[in-house]
Design an enzyme around this catalytic site. Structure first.
Site, PDB file in Angstrom:
ATOM      1  N   ASN A  84       0.830  -1.191   0.000  1.00 15.74           N
ATOM      2  CA  ASN A  84       0.000   0.000   0.000  1.00 15.74           C
ATOM      3  C   ASN A  84       0.875   1.256   0.000  1.00 15.74           C
ATOM      4  O   ASN A  84       2.097   1.179  -0.018  1.00 15.74           O
ATOM      5  CB  ASN A  84      -0.935  -0.036   1.211  1.00 15.74           C
ATOM      6  N   HIS A 114      23.600   2.577  12.178  1.00 13.16           N
ATOM      7  CA  HIS A 114      24.748   3.438  12.460  1.00 13.16           C
ATOM      8  C   HIS A 114      25.309   3.080  13.831  1.00 13.16           C
ATOM      9  O   HIS A 114      24.552   2.733  14.747  1.00 13.16           O
ATOM     10  CB  HIS A 114      24.336   4.910  12.413  1.00 13.16           C
ATOM     11  N   ALA A 159      -0.311  -3.446  13.291  1.00 10.30           N
ATOM     12  CA  ALA A 159      -0.056  -2.061  12.892  1.00 10.30           C
ATOM     13  C   ALA A 159       0.737  -1.331  13.971  1.00 10.30           C
ATOM     14  O   ALA A 159       0.471  -1.477  15.163  1.00 10.30           O
ATOM     15  CB  ALA A 159      -1.379  -1.348  12.639  1.00 10.30           C
ATOM     16  N   LYS A 165      13.265  -8.251  16.987  1.00  8.59           N
ATOM     17  CA  LYS A 165      13.783  -9.615  17.076  1.00  8.59           C
ATOM     18  C   LYS A 165      13.096 -10.487  16.029  1.00  8.59           C
ATOM     19  O   LYS A 165      11.988 -10.187  15.596  1.00  8.59           O
ATOM     20  CB  LYS A 165      13.538 -10.197  18.471  1.00  8.59           C
TER      21      LYS A 165
END
Length: 205
Positions: A84, A114, A159, A165
């Site tokens: 979507n 990073h 959502a 993990k």
């Protein structure tokens, strides 16, 4: 080993390297073309996706805008993958997605990280870890999948979840950080939403 080669080894490298930037800008220009297509230009979109992606199977559909650091150049989609609006693939290294997987709006799949050490970040060092998403998964809107994650088959990610993990196959997982809520079970064969029963007689199933 060149900086470009280090992109795919998990080692620290400098993403502003001239060789990397030259390729990246070309790919981003092509991605811009995809995102400017009209809704009616389905054939053009399909052609551009085949040029952009490392691999893309038949029947895939991505709703623009689509964002990707390398324009999808390190993204591997199976067949019948649906995305979507607003899918972001931080594809500084490879992202693999299995057949029939669906992405809700504004999902982020990131391979780039990073260092925590400030001195290394100050020099703009980066590392990348590949992401693997299995077959027939549903990644809910606004979910974030972090570098190096593997998600099994038939997984539902709720959502807004942040997947930090690995997740095994056949589970529903939600939250920040994302945790397994339950397994996909017999109840799911009868009901598709709360108390809404699946009417198999009226489905092409």
């Amino acid at each position: 080993m060149s900086m470009k080669e280090k992109m795919h080894t998990g080692e620290l490298y400098l993403p502003g390297d001239a060789e990397i930037m030259e390729e990246q800008l070309k790919r981003l220009d092509r991605l811009y073309d995809f995102n400017q297509t009209r809704p009616s230009e389905m054939d053009k979109r399909e052609k551009l996706l085949k040029e952009l992606f490392a691999e893309i199977g038949e029947g895939c559909y991505i709703e623009p805008p689509f964002h990707a650091n390398f324009g999808g150049g390190h993204v591997h989609f199976g067949k019948n993958v649906y995305a979507n609006f607003g899918l972001t693939m931080v594809d500084d290294t490879h992202i693999y997605v299995g057949d029939y997987t669906m992405f809700g709006p504004n999902v982020i799949v990131a391979t780039a990280g990073h260092p925590i050490l400030p001195a290394l970040r100050e020099k703009s060092y980066q590392y990348n870890m590949p992401v693997h998403i299995g077959r027939n998964c549903w990644i809910g809107g606004g979910a974030i999948i972090l570098p190096g994650i593997t998600i099994g088959d038939n997984v539902v990610v709720g959502a807004g979840s942040v997947v930090t993990k690995d997740l095994p196959s056949n589970v529903v997982a939600v939250g920040n950080p994302c945790r397994i809520l339950r397994e996909v079970n017999e109840h799911d064969k009868e009901y598709y939403f709360k108390n809404r029963a699946i009417d198999y007689e009226n489905l092409d199933f």
